[in-house]
Scaffold this motif. Structure first.
Motif, PDB file in Angstrom:
ATOM      1  N   UNK A  28      41.802 -62.156 -36.627  1.00 39.02           N
ATOM      2  CA  UNK A  28      42.757 -62.932 -37.725  1.00 39.02           C
ATOM      3  C   UNK A  28      43.154 -64.271 -37.154  1.00 39.02           C
ATOM      4  N   UNK A  29      43.375 -65.088 -37.901  1.00 38.09           N
ATOM      5  CA  UNK A  29      44.966 -66.329 -37.736  1.00 38.09           C
ATOM      6  C   UNK A  29      45.713 -66.763 -39.244  1.00 38.09           C
ATOM      7  N   UNK A  75      43.515 -55.389 -35.431  1.00 33.17           N
ATOM      8  CA  UNK A  75      43.102 -56.326 -35.263  1.00 33.17           C
ATOM      9  C   UNK A  75      43.232 -57.403 -33.984  1.00 33.17           C
ATOM     10  N   UNK A  76      43.180 -58.506 -33.217  1.00 33.59           N
ATOM     11  CA  UNK A  76      42.868 -59.431 -33.060  1.00 33.59           C
ATOM     12  C   UNK A  76      43.618 -60.792 -33.894  1.00 33.59           C
ATOM     13  N   UNK A  77      44.101 -60.639 -34.023  1.00 28.54           N
ATOM     14  CA  UNK A  77      45.532 -61.883 -35.191  1.00 28.54           C
ATOM     15  C   UNK A  77      45.510 -63.296 -33.694  1.00 28.54           C
ATOM     16  N   UNK A  78      45.881 -64.608 -34.401  1.00 29.15           N
ATOM     17  CA  UNK A  78      46.548 -65.244 -33.490  1.00 29.15           C
ATOM     18  C   UNK A  78      47.224 -65.718 -34.411  1.00 29.15           C
ATOM     19  N   UNK A 250      41.179 -54.923 -44.056  1.00 31.72           N
ATOM     20  CA  UNK A 250      41.297 -55.901 -42.418  1.00 31.72           C
ATOM     21  C   UNK A 250      40.117 -54.391 -41.671  1.00 31.72           C
ATOM     22  N   UNK A 251      40.019 -53.521 -41.447  1.00 32.15           N
ATOM     23  CA  UNK A 251      39.724 -52.606 -41.664  1.00 32.15           C
ATOM     24  C   UNK A 251      38.769 -51.846 -42.376  1.00 32.15           C
ATOM     25  N   UNK A 299      46.919 -64.668 -44.555  1.00 33.25           N
ATOM     26  CA  UNK A 299      45.786 -64.574 -43.950  1.00 33.25           C
ATOM     27  C   UNK A 299      44.162 -65.551 -43.566  1.00 33.25           C
ATOM     28  N   UNK A 300      44.226 -66.464 -42.507  1.00 33.84           N
ATOM     29  CA  UNK A 300      42.544 -66.498 -42.654  1.00 33.84           C
ATOM     30  C   UNK A 300      41.833 -64.964 -42.045  1.00 33.84           C
TER      31      UNK A 300
END
Length: 303
Positions: A28-29, A75-78, A250-251, A299-300
């Motif tokens: 997510x970004x 989850x990986x999130x930038x 997101x999951x 959330x992107x």
């Protein structure tokens, strides 16, 4: 298929296997709420926005940081830096979206938000770091505010596009093609609604949250409910007003919504989500919600 015919859409959608792609994002970004303040242009057609005096930039920044921390555990999130000249940029899913191997840049209705599409750092992240092909819709004339206007069932490749000032029929067609969807159902949002993702969420292809008062066509509500039955939350007005519809999975096992939404969610509806395999996770976002959006808007998704 892209249609307003709810019966034809439902007949087609029932035949779609859940093999279109991953049901939830791999990362997510976010975009930080730097310079968070009332965007007067956006307020013209967003009834959820608060008055200027209700904006608390420091509290919004703190809550956004907590959101980033919570997502990063899942989850990986930038998170990209914000820009005071784009006060709505903390809602990036309207401007940038992804599908397998490509990213899409949307066409925003308001000029203040069109500036967000010019972000070279975000474009470089998708094109240069992830090596995604670009589909740029930002320069054409038809508004198409991506996953604000278009709710996508990623497992089946189905789209639900609410038409309003933020997305017209041609914009919907462009998004349908850009995301490569199998079918998209078009319907009018109710007067006063600006984005579909405030009144509808599809959760990992297994469940749906719908706010019937936010969709002008009851047939569209019934078609969506029929496809995801029995795991359908039909929001009461209080849940609708509290952004329960602005949720995201997101999951495969957790649905996220704001703390305000979580407090408004009835025990019956919480149990219904649990029966579909989802626990509810919340983050306090009242300061951010002054901007007219809630958790899902922030959330992107990266597919």
């Amino acid at each position: 298929m892209i249609t307003r015919d709810t019966h034809a859409f439902l007949a087609f959608a029932r035949g779609c296997a859940t093999d279109f792609g991953p049901a939830t994002a791999r990362a997510a970004f976010l975009v930080a709420p730097d310079g968070f303040s009332l965007a007067e242009q956006s307020a013209q057609d967003n009834r959820y926005m608060a008055a200027a005096g209700a904006f608390d930039a420091a509290r919004a920044s703190q809550q956004h940081r907590e959101l980033h921390r919570a997502f990063s555990a899942a989850l990986p999130t930038v998170c990209f830096a914000g820009n005071p000249s784009t006060p709505d940029a903390l809602f990036p899913n309207n401007v940038f979206g992804t599908a397998a191997g490509r990213y899409v840049v949307g066409r925003m209705r308001h000029e203040v938000r069109q500036r967000e599409a010019e972000r070279e750092d975000i474009r470089a992240f998708f094109a240069g770091v992830l090596d995604y092909a670009e589909i740029d819709l930002s320069a054409q004339a038809h508004p198409c505010e991506l996953t604000g206007a278009l709710v996508i069932d990623r497992a089946r490749g189905l789209g639900y596009c609410g038409l309003s000032e933020r997305c017209d029929e041609e914009g919907a067609r462009l998004m349908h093609e850009a995301f490569g969807l199998r079918a998209t159902l078009l319907f009018e949002l109710a007067p006063g609604e600006y984005h579909t993702n405030v009144v509808l969420a599809v959760l990992a292809g297994r469940a749906a949250i719908v706010c019937p008062q936010g969709i002008a066509d009851p047939g569209a509500v019934e078609a969506i409910a029929a496809l995801y039955a029995p795991h359908v939350v039909r929001c009461a007005p209080a849940e609708h007003a509290a952004f329960v519809g602005n949720a995201i999975a997101l999951s495969p096992d957790r649905v996220w919504m704001s703390a305000q939404a979580g407090r408004a969610l009835t025990s019956e509806h919480r149990d219904l989500l649990r029966g579909a395999g989802f626990e509810v996770a919340t983050v306090e976002l009242d300061a951010i919600e002054a901007g007219g959006g809630s958790l899902r808007c922030c959330v992107g998704e990266i597919f």
